[in-house]
Design a protein around this motif. Structure first.
Motif, PDB file in Angstrom:
ATOM      1  N   VAL A  99      10.896  25.291  42.205  1.00  0.00           N
ATOM      2  CA  VAL A  99      10.568  26.332  41.109  1.00  0.00           C
ATOM      3  C   VAL A  99      11.399  27.505  40.721  1.00  0.00           C
ATOM      4  O   VAL A  99      12.291  26.868  39.124  1.00  0.00           O
ATOM      5  CB  VAL A  99       9.935  27.462  41.832  1.00  0.00           C
ATOM      6  CG1 VAL A  99       9.069  28.488  40.481  1.00  0.00           C
ATOM      7  CG2 VAL A  99       8.143  26.680  42.632  1.00  0.00           C
ATOM      8  N   ILE A 103      13.063  26.663  36.663  1.00  0.00           N
ATOM      9  CA  ILE A 103      12.647  27.487  36.028  1.00  0.00           C
ATOM     10  C   ILE A 103      14.036  27.727  35.212  1.00  0.00           C
ATOM     11  O   ILE A 103      14.096  27.985  33.844  1.00  0.00           O
ATOM     12  CB  ILE A 103      11.806  28.240  35.914  1.00  0.00           C
ATOM     13  CG1 ILE A 103      10.946  29.235  34.408  1.00  0.00           C
ATOM     14  CG2 ILE A 103      12.665  29.661  36.626  1.00  0.00           C
ATOM     15  CD1 ILE A 103      10.861  29.927  34.425  1.00  0.00           C
ATOM     16  N   VAL A 162      11.124  33.223  40.505  1.00  0.00           N
ATOM     17  CA  VAL A 162      11.664  33.235  38.790  1.00  0.00           C
ATOM     18  C   VAL A 162      12.134  34.364  38.090  1.00  0.00           C
ATOM     19  O   VAL A 162      13.024  33.877  37.184  1.00  0.00           O
ATOM     20  CB  VAL A 162       9.756  33.335  38.561  1.00  0.00           C
ATOM     21  CG1 VAL A 162       9.851  33.286  36.919  1.00  0.00           C
ATOM     22  CG2 VAL A 162       9.539  31.794  38.860  1.00  0.00           C
ATOM     23  N   THR A 203       6.966  29.895  31.360  1.00  0.00           N
ATOM     24  CA  THR A 203       6.036  30.746  32.053  1.00  0.00           C
ATOM     25  C   THR A 203       4.677  29.547  32.195  1.00  0.00           C
ATOM     26  O   THR A 203       4.270  29.634  33.947  1.00  0.00           O
ATOM     27  CB  THR A 203       5.205  31.900  31.368  1.00  0.00           C
ATOM     28  OG1 THR A 203       5.883  33.060  31.095  1.00  0.00           O
ATOM     29  CG2 THR A 203       4.071  32.186  32.434  1.00  0.00           C
ATOM     30  N   HIS A 206       6.199  26.963  34.741  1.00  0.00           N
ATOM     31  CA  HIS A 206       6.551  27.793  35.817  1.00  0.00           C
ATOM     32  C   HIS A 206       5.064  27.194  36.813  1.00  0.00           C
ATOM     33  O   HIS A 206       4.803  27.355  38.374  1.00  0.00           O
ATOM     34  CB  HIS A 206       7.032  29.510  36.391  1.00  0.00           C
ATOM     35  CG  HIS A 206       6.386  29.951  37.261  1.00  0.00           C
ATOM     36  ND1 HIS A 206       7.552  29.475  37.860  1.00  0.00           N
ATOM     37  CD2 HIS A 206       5.823  30.736  37.628  1.00  0.00           C
ATOM     38  CE1 HIS A 206       6.637  30.364  39.339  1.00  0.00           C
ATOM     39  NE2 HIS A 206       5.683  31.426  39.362  1.00  0.00           N
TER      40      HIS A 206
END
Length: 215
Positions: A99, A103, A162, A203, A206
């Motif tokens: 993750v 990103i 993130v 987003t 994600h």
């Protein structure tokens, strides 16, 4: 050197990102992997990141740029992100690899969309997943099946990753105007709608990763 300063900036930040990913994955494999098979698997992914670094380093040299000088402006920001997001266990390390790093690389992929094919193709190659998704998803989902209560803590960890990654990207872009121009090239400087769509895409990706992990 015929390429724009923005291209050298992008290749420089990607080169250091890949080198950092290699070092951190190797460290996490040694510190957190619960089995030798897991240690070897994460080590394989770390080696893939190092090969990407080598491609970028060699391309910078071929363009007439000094690879160390191209990477230097990003050392503080990227090292800071890794220090702030040091995992505390194996699952956190896997979520970071999937993750958090995912990103961050998406952000650079957006910049590369406006590059000519030879450079864009190289960026696509070094941003390739290399099995990172399958490795992380398989192990995280198995762990959550055994301990569903861990999902909440991992979700909080992912949100932190993130948030830190996006802040890092904004700091890097602000510090390197030529790199920032790659993100807004072919659009008006005040085109907030397009910038908003870019962050919406980040987003969305994600969210897809979070869903794949089951958190």
């Amino acid at each position: 050197m015929n390429e724009s300063p923005g291209v050298v900036d992008l290749l420089g930040v990607l080169a250091y990102a890949e080198l950092s990913a290699f070092l951190r994955m190797a460290e996490d494999a040694a510190d957190f992997a619960p089995t030798l098979a897991d240690r070897a698997a994460l080590g394989d992914l770390a080696v893939a990141e190092y090969r990407h670094f080598q491609l970028l380093r060699d391309k910078l040299a071929a363009l007439g740029a000094d690879p160390d000088e191209a990477m230097a402006p990003y050392v503080e920001a990227l090292d800071g992100w890794h220090a702030q997001t040091r995992p505390g266990d194996w699952l956190q390390a896997l979520v970071k690899a999937y993750v958090g790093i995912g990103i961050a690389l998406d952000f650079y992929r957006e910049a590369a969309k406006r590059l000519a094919p030879p450079i864009a193709d190289l960026v696509d190659e070094v941003l390739a997943d290399q099995g990172r998704s399958e490795f992380a998803v398989e192990r995280v989902r198995a762990a959550l099946a055994a301990d569903p209560a861990a999902a909440g803590k991992l979700a909080l960890w992912a949100r932190r990753l993130v948030g830190e990654a996006l802040s890092q990207g904004q700091r890097v872009a602000a510090a390197r105007p030529e790199l920032a121009r790659l993100l807004v090239e072919s659009m008006a400087e005040d085109d907030q709608a397009e910038i908003g769509r870019m962050f919406a895409r980040l987003t969305e990706e994600h969210g897809r990763r979070m869903a794949a992990l089951g958190i």
